[in-house]
Structures are given as structure tokens and as C-alpha cells.
Design an enzyme around this catalytic site. Sequence first.
Site, PDB file in Angstrom:
ATOM      1  N   CYS A   1      -4.758   3.083  -3.995  1.00  0.00           N
ATOM      2  CA  CYS A   1      -3.396   2.896  -3.183  1.00  0.00           C
ATOM      3  C   CYS A   1      -2.464   1.580  -3.355  1.00  0.00           C
ATOM      4  O   CYS A   1      -1.688   1.946  -2.219  1.00  0.00           O
ATOM      5  CB  CYS A   1      -3.329   3.334  -1.692  1.00  0.00           C
ATOM      6  SG  CYS A   1      -4.550   4.900  -0.987  1.00  0.00           S
TER       7      CYS A   1
ATOM      8  N   GLN B   1      -4.573  -5.528   6.381  1.00  0.00           N
ATOM      9  CA  GLN B   1      -5.777  -5.922   5.580  1.00  0.00           C
ATOM     10  C   GLN B   1      -5.951  -7.561   6.522  1.00  0.00           C
ATOM     11  O   GLN B   1      -7.022  -8.035   6.733  1.00  0.00           O
ATOM     12  CB  GLN B   1      -5.078  -6.465   4.518  1.00  0.00           C
ATOM     13  CG  GLN B   1      -5.861  -5.257   3.859  1.00  0.00           C
ATOM     14  CD  GLN B   1      -7.168  -4.482   3.903  1.00  0.00           C
ATOM     15  OE1 GLN B   1      -7.958  -5.533   3.968  1.00  0.00           O
ATOM     16  NE2 GLN B   1      -7.119  -4.091   3.602  1.00  0.00           N
TER      17      GLN B   1
ATOM     18  N   LYS C   1     -10.424  -1.204  10.106  1.00  0.00           N
ATOM     19  CA  LYS C   1     -10.727  -2.046   8.931  1.00  0.00           C
ATOM     20  C   LYS C   1     -11.427  -3.769   9.706  1.00  0.00           C
ATOM     21  O   LYS C   1     -11.301  -4.184   9.338  1.00  0.00           O
ATOM     22  CB  LYS C   1      -9.344  -2.958   8.608  1.00  0.00           C
ATOM     23  CG  LYS C   1      -8.702  -1.302   7.754  1.00  0.00           C
ATOM     24  CD  LYS C   1      -8.380  -1.832   6.641  1.00  0.00           C
ATOM     25  CE  LYS C   1      -7.364  -0.514   5.575  1.00  0.00           C
ATOM     26  NZ  LYS C   1      -8.398  -0.334   4.902  1.00  0.00           N
TER      27      LYS C   1
ATOM     28  N   HIS D   1       0.719  -1.615  -0.247  1.00  0.00           N
ATOM     29  CA  HIS D   1      -0.116  -0.274  -0.161  1.00  0.00           C
ATOM     30  C   HIS D   1       1.118   1.700  -0.098  1.00  0.00           C
ATOM     31  O   HIS D   1       2.149   1.470   1.015  1.00  0.00           O
ATOM     32  CB  HIS D   1      -0.645   0.031   1.812  1.00  0.00           C
ATOM     33  CG  HIS D   1      -2.410   1.072   1.415  1.00  0.00           C
ATOM     34  ND1 HIS D   1      -1.721   2.154   1.408  1.00  0.00           N
ATOM     35  CD2 HIS D   1      -3.056   0.708   1.706  1.00  0.00           C
ATOM     36  CE1 HIS D   1      -2.668   3.355   2.201  1.00  0.00           C
ATOM     37  NE2 HIS D   1      -4.133   2.319   1.700  1.00  0.00           N
TER      38      HIS D   1
ATOM     39  N   ASP E   1       2.868  -5.045   7.808  1.00  0.00           N
ATOM     40  CA  ASP E   1       2.103  -4.410   7.454  1.00  0.00           C
ATOM     41  C   ASP E   1       0.701  -4.960   7.713  1.00  0.00           C
ATOM     42  O   ASP E   1       0.275  -6.345   6.421  1.00  0.00           O
ATOM     43  CB  ASP E   1       2.143  -3.692   6.139  1.00  0.00           C
ATOM     44  CG  ASP E   1       0.460  -2.646   6.283  1.00  0.00           C
ATOM     45  OD1 ASP E   1      -0.492  -2.606   6.800  1.00  0.00           O
ATOM     46  OD2 ASP E   1       0.176  -1.965   4.886  1.00  0.00           O
TER      47      ASP E   1
HETATM   48  N1  PMP Z   1      -1.963  -0.718   4.435  1.00  0.00           N
HETATM   49  C1  PMP Z   1      -2.731  -1.632   4.053  1.00  0.00           C
HETATM   50  C2  PMP Z   1      -2.311  -2.819   3.431  1.00  0.00           C
HETATM   51  C3  PMP Z   1      -3.758  -0.653   3.636  1.00  0.00           C
HETATM   52  O1  PMP Z   1      -5.475  -1.468   3.344  1.00  0.00           O
HETATM   53  C4  PMP Z   1      -4.102   0.241   3.833  1.00  0.00           C
HETATM   54  C5  PMP Z   1      -5.421   0.712   4.344  1.00  0.00           C
HETATM   55  N2  PMP Z   1      -6.570   0.641   3.124  1.00  0.00           N
HETATM   56  C6  PMP Z   1      -3.199   1.132   4.935  1.00  0.00           C
HETATM   57  C7  PMP Z   1      -1.453   0.601   4.792  1.00  0.00           C
HETATM   58  C8  PMP Z   1      -3.196   2.223   5.703  1.00  0.00           C
HETATM   59  O2  PMP Z   1      -4.104   2.644   6.241  1.00  0.00           O
HETATM   60  P1  PMP Z   1      -4.515   3.440   7.051  1.00  0.00           P
HETATM   61  O3  PMP Z   1      -5.730   4.394   6.424  1.00  0.00           O
HETATM   62  O4  PMP Z   1      -5.727   3.093   7.694  1.00  0.00           O
HETATM   63  O5  PMP Z   1      -4.048   4.370   7.830  1.00  0.00           O
END
Ligand code: PMP
Length: 416
Positions: free
Chosen positions: A361, A200, A223, A121, A197
Site C-alpha cells: 500500500c 506504524q 498494529k 501509505h 500518521d
Molecule cells: N498508515 C500506515 C503507515 C500504515 O502502515 C497503515 C496500515 N498498514 C495505515 C496507515 C492504515 O491503517 P489501517 O489499515 O489500520 O486503517
Amino acid sequence: MNFSAEEFKRQFPLFAQPENLQLTYLDNAATSQKPQAVIDAICDFYLHSNANTHRSSHRLARRATEMLERVRGQAAAFLNAVSTREIVFCRGATEALNLLANSLCSGLQAGDEIVISTAEHHANIVPWQMMAQRFQLTLRYVPEVAGIPEFDRLEEVLNPRTRIVSLTAGSNALGLRPDLEDIARQLRERDLYWIVDGAQLAAHEPVDVQKIGCDFFVCSAHKFYGPSGIGLLYGRESLLEAMPPWQGGGEMIAEVDLYGCHYAGLPHKFEAGTSSLAAIAGLGAALEFIAAQDRAAMAAHEQALMTLLHRELAALPTVRVISQPQHNLGIAAFAPISGSAADLMHWLDGRDIAVRAGHHCAQPLIRAAGETATVRASFAAYNTRGDVETLVQALRDYAEVVGTPAMELCQQGSDW
Ligand code: PMP
């Protein structure tokens, strides 16, 4: 199997609102809906406990502080951290990754290396790019084929200058999942920081940071049925102890004078300013809510939906399927053969089916898949076979109208 998606869904009041009775919500990888218990906990905090934590010592402040530290304990149990000193409250996975990037990279030497992957991401790409530029560090990628990382070849990019390896536990765009055990094996005995990370992952299966063996783990409460504005950073105590804080301000100091200060102990050193207190109360309720579920049964249910949807998608000649059903993070990604992903998303929205279209993203990965944008349908445990059928029927109907000239669609009063 001890799980009923229909019963589970009844705990989420958004679906019972008159305007949402027909809603098919398939955008859970972006954010999940919230159960009543979480909404109540937020409300309850403002009704009964609202005060700033740690600073004051009156009755309400004590109550708020007790709540915050209790939730920290729940979070430590959720991730199986050794101690509550290893749990830092952040705004979300993004802030946690920025904290790590800023704090860890400030101790590196020019020429040191950071390894990430094309499946990350942007939250796990951009902070490292920024640090690489600021500290003259080298950014490397896990070996990939056509842009898809081969995590079993991680070792090929490691060398004595590698100081940080920051990798996803599951891609939000395609659901790709590296084998964390194999990554641990490749990183064993190496003098570097391993960041996972888990944004998910945490919604879909129990996390055990000790079993994973990582140094740091990040996730976002929104999430996994919790509120937005709050996330968790887990870090090994000895590492957090040695790291400089990222942000300065109140709460994170022991003592301040005109030209210097002493930092507070863990984990407060990393929690400058007033935390999202009501969100922390909501997180506590979310963690309790999750702990009461049969998680294996939930995961099996989500996996069954994934398998069903992929089978149906494979039979549709009008979409190109990019994700694979065996990934169990509840993510299906596809693109229409003709027309754009955005058009398809709007068409589905017209049917009250919420999916996401775009690069999610994760532009490097989407480009590698040969697309500029995909449609993503992502599941939570409250989704049902009915939701899959609704989506698939809508995709079939779309296939029929997509060949229809735009003029005719306007005359039909289409929701294009
Ligand atoms: N890493 C991953 C794999 C994500 O899916 C996301 C959110 N889509 C993030 C990081 C960032 O999370 P947040 O926007 O809640 O800070």
C-alpha cells in the site's frame, strides 16, 4: 534489560495452537497478534456488558458507556493528549485520515495546498487526492531524490497557500522515519494543520502528541496488540471544536428537527453511529497490557533483531536489501535477485514463515526503490533470534533451489 521475548510470546495464545507451533510470524507491520488479555476483554464485553452506549440508561448500557469512556481516558494517556475530548474513536488510521481529509478540506479555498510525501501509505495519499479533485486543491510532495523524501527540505514546498501537511511518522514499506522534531521546527509559526500518521510508530515507541507538537495524530489498535476495527484520532481540542463533522447519524447530535440539527459536543460530534464496542473493550486491555511493559527494553530487543537480520541479509547474494537497519520500526524490506517477491513469499509460506510480498500500500515508494514488489519481514516484540535464523536459513535454502529447473522442483514435491 528487563524483557524476555519468550515470556512475552507466551501471552499470545495464537502461537500455542497446534497448527501454529512451527509458525514464524513476521507480518507484524500488517497486524500484530493479540495477547490473551485482549481476547478475554472482547469476550468479557459480550458476556457481561453488551449494550449500546450513551443512548440508554439501564444497568448494562451504563456499564458499556463507562467502559467506553474509561478506554477513552486510557487512550488519552497513551498519546499524552491534554483531554479526553481530544480522542475520537475511529475504525482505524484509514478512517481517521478520511475524517480529517473530509472535514478539513471542506473549509479550504480552491488553490489551497496540501503537502504529503512519497513515503506515505495509500491511506495518507488517496483521501487527499480525492479532496484535491473535489475542492480544486493542489497536492504537493516533500522534495525527494529518486522518490525518497527528504523531510529536512519540507520547507521548500511550503508557501502561504499550504493549509495541510500530512506526513508519516514511519513508513510501513521501508521503515523510513522522518525526524518529527525537525518537521515541527520547519512548521513552527505557520498557519496550517499538521497531521502525523502514527500507524506504524505507536507499536514501537511511546507517543507524546504534546511533545511532538502536531495538530492531529492517527493510529490503529490492531498494529499494537489490540483488536482490528478500532483506531484513534487525536486532535487539538480547539481545532476539533471548530471542524465540521464528517459523518452524520445517531450519537453525534444534540438535537434534530426536520431541516437541521445541533451537533453534540466533543468528541461525540465525530462518532456517528454505534462504535465497535467490543473492540474498544479490547483496546482498553491492549493499552493496559502495553502500559505494563518495559517499552524501552522491547524497542531495544526489536532493534537488535533488525540489526541481526540486516547483517544476515547483507551476506546473502541472492537478495537485494532495500530497508536500513537503523530504522527501528521493525521493518526489513528486500527483493530476490532472481524470481519474484511473490514467489519468494509463497516459498516462505511453505515453510510456515509469514512475510508479506507486494507494494505494501505504498506504491510510489516501492517504485522509487526501483521495485514493483518487495518482501517485507516485520517484527513485534514476541519475535526472537530464532525467528531471524529460521528466515535466514529458509532464504539460503531458497537460493539453492531457485536455480533448479521448475520440472525438478515438481519432482521433489516442492512447495513452490
Ligand atoms: N498508515 C500506515 C503507515 C500504515 O502502515 C497503515 C496500515 N498498514 C495505515 C496507515 C492504515 O491503517 P489501517 O489499515 O489500520 O486503517
